[in-house]
Design a protein around this motif. Structure first.
Motif, short mmCIF file in Angstrom:
data_model
loop_
_atom_site.label_atom_id
_atom_site.label_comp_id
_atom_site.label_asym_id
_atom_site.label_seq_id
_atom_site.Cartn_x
_atom_site.Cartn_y
_atom_site.Cartn_z
N ARG A 128 0.74 -1.30 -0.07
CA ARG A 128 -0.02 0.08 -0.11
C ARG A 128 0.77 1.26 -0.05
NH1 ARG A 128 -0.92 -1.38 5.87
NH2 ARG A 128 0.23 0.35 7.01
N GLU A 180 -4.58 9.76 -2.29
CA GLU A 180 -4.69 9.46 -3.68
C GLU A 180 -4.81 7.99 -3.98
OE1 GLU A 180 -2.70 10.22 -7.83
OE2 GLU A 180 -1.83 11.11 -6.28
N TRP A 181 -3.99 7.17 -3.13
CA TRP A 181 -4.10 5.57 -3.28
C TRP A 181 -5.21 5.27 -2.61
CZ3 TRP A 181 -4.45 1.74 0.25
CH2 TRP A 181 -4.09 0.45 -0.08
N LEU A 190 -8.15 6.86 -2.66
CA LEU A 190 -9.22 7.22 -3.54
C LEU A 190 -9.38 6.36 -4.63
CD1 LEU A 190 -11.48 9.45 -3.71
CD2 LEU A 190 -9.69 10.71 -5.18
N ASP A 191 -8.04 5.84 -5.05
CA ASP A 191 -8.21 5.01 -6.28
C ASP A 191 -8.88 3.46 -5.94
OD1 ASP A 191 -7.22 4.12 -9.02
OD2 ASP A 191 -5.78 2.74 -8.19
N LYS A 192 -9.14 3.19 -4.80
CA LYS A 192 -9.37 1.93 -4.17
C LYS A 192 -10.88 1.84 -3.86
CE LYS A 192 -5.52 -0.26 -4.36
NZ LYS A 192 -4.87 0.87 -5.19
N PRO A 233 -15.99 2.91 -8.37
CA PRO A 233 -16.14 4.05 -9.26
C PRO A 233 -17.48 4.62 -9.18
CG PRO A 233 -15.18 2.36 -10.46
CD PRO A 233 -15.42 1.81 -9.19
N LYS A 255 -17.32 7.23 -5.85
CA LYS A 255 -16.10 7.82 -5.60
C LYS A 255 -16.71 9.43 -5.81
CE LYS A 255 -12.32 6.69 -7.50
NZ LYS A 255 -11.38 6.48 -8.65
#
Length: 415
Positions: A257, A262-263, A265-267, A270, A273
């Protein structure tokens, strides 16, 4: 603050010690320089006189030059020694002020037998002994037995000086134990090799650390039986810090991890989000002190888990978000239960529909037929009584169906 005070006391003592040594060296250098200049310049002056008067003997000038040098050097030495004595008196006064005026415990003890040679008033008040009692004691007497053997081993071996040597357990006259942060350096006191020690009471810090450890153990115990993961996020640096439980619940190890917003939010799923980002921006805009959102979070195994995330928002002096501290909870089981409830609710609604329309329709036909048959005057008495019983039963059944329908409406979760 206490640790910096400790270092300040040591630095001041070291400065005074170096100052005394420098003044001694300075006196010697001044005497050597002046003596060398006088000897060289006097010899050259006498040689010039001999050259100007070759027929006369001026050797007696050397005797007068030497006698003059004795008186002048004696006067210079007297002045230098008096200056040194004055500075030494000032240094001793500063030492005494530092020794007695310090808020920390300061004492001097003999290197050979560990007996106290000098103690300040702070130590007398702190330990409960009189000065006379302390002067008859050793440093081993103000420690519990197990700590005395440890100190003896420490002093008997080579060790660093002039810096913090760690936290040691001390004992007062009444038997009370407390912790002291010790710093020491070598010195000479009244011709005896000794140690000067500065001791700072850190008992409150020790208790605070123990309390923190206890709270951390409690926290780890609680987090081990719940699905909550404590986190901390700084918007200025975009740095996310996870506490215990994140790897166990979501499967991401520390190497797998990135500790950034940002990391994370990417998980997020969609479809969730934009809703999450909007809710957080609204909380920042409204200067709210709390935030909460539910969404789906991608685990290391590729499966999304339903989570509930809530946080406290800490603001800086300008009213901007300085830090967020929150708890991320796995609510997948709860969401699955809610889905099952919704499914059951759908089934109940279907039952209610069938009850209201499908069952009551033939029942209404039965009621209509019984009423129609009861209007026939040629029906025998026995059949008329049966029709009345049938009609009564149909009415009771209709009432029961209405009650069931009302109960199903009350059980509707959406209502």
């Amino acid at each position: 603050m206490k640790l910096s005070l400790n270092k300040s006391l040591l630095s001041r003592m070291a400065y005074l010690y170096q100052f005394m040594r420098k003044r001694t060296v300075l006196i010697v250098l001044i005497y050597l320089v002046l003596g060398g200049v006088w000897l060289i310049m006097g010899a050259r002056w006498i040689d010039n006189i001999n050259e100007l008067s070759p027929g006369e003997d001026f050797s007696w000038l050397y005797t007068y030059k030497n006698i003059f040098f004795l008186f002048v050097s004696a006067a210079i030495l007297f002045l230098l020694i008096e200056m040194y004595r004055a500075s030494l008196t000032t240094v001793e006064k500063n030492y005494k002020q530092l020794f007695e005026g310090s808020p920390a415990v300061i004492y001097v003890f003999d290197k050979t037998n560990f007996q106290f040679l000098k103690v300040n008033n702070v130590m007398i008040r702190k330990y409960g002994y009189t000065e006379k009692e302390l002067m008859e004691m050793t440093v081993m007497d103000i420690r519990p037995l197990e700590e005395s053997s440890r100190l003896n081993d420490y002093l008997s071996t080579k060790h660093d000086e002039g810096s913090e040597t760690g936290i040691w357990l001390h004992q007062k006259k009444n038997g009370m134990l407390f912790h002291q942060l010790i710093s020491h350096h070598s010195t000479v006191y009244e011709g005896k090799p000794a140690y000067t020690v500065i001791a700072i009471d850190v008992e409150q810090h020790i208790k605070a650390e123990e309390k923190i450890k206890e709270l951390l153990n409690t926290y780890e115990t609680v987090t081990s039986v719940t699905n909550d993961v404590i986190w901390e996020y700084c918007p200025y640096t975009d740095r996310m810090q996870w506490m215990n439980g994140f790897s166990e619940i979501f499967g991401y190890t520390a190497d797998a991890r990135e500790d950034s917003g940002e990391w994370v939010l990417d998980k997020i799923h969609p479809e969730d989000k934009n809703r999450l980002v909007s809710s957080m921006e609204l909380a920042f805009k409204q200067l709210s002190n709390s935030w909460r959102c539910e969404y789906r979070f991608l685990c290391a195994d590729g499966i999304y888990k339903e989570v509930s995330n809530q946080a406290f928002i800490l603001l800086d002096g300008q009213g901007k978000t300085e830090k967020m501290v929150g708890a991320l909870r796995d609510i997948t089981v709860r969401k699955d239960y809610e889905k099952r409830l919704l499914h059951k609710n759908s089934m109940l609604k279907e039952i209610a529909w069938n009850n209201s329309h499908e069952i009551r329709r033939p029942l209404s036909n039965i009621l209509g037929l019984t009423k129609l048959l009861n209007t026939d005057p040629d029906i025998p008495q026995a059949q008329a009584e049966l029709l009345q019983l049938l009609e009564k039963s149909a009415v009771e059944l209709d009432e029961i169906i209405i009650k069931i329908n009302d109960s199903l409406q009350d059980l509707n979760p959406e209502s």
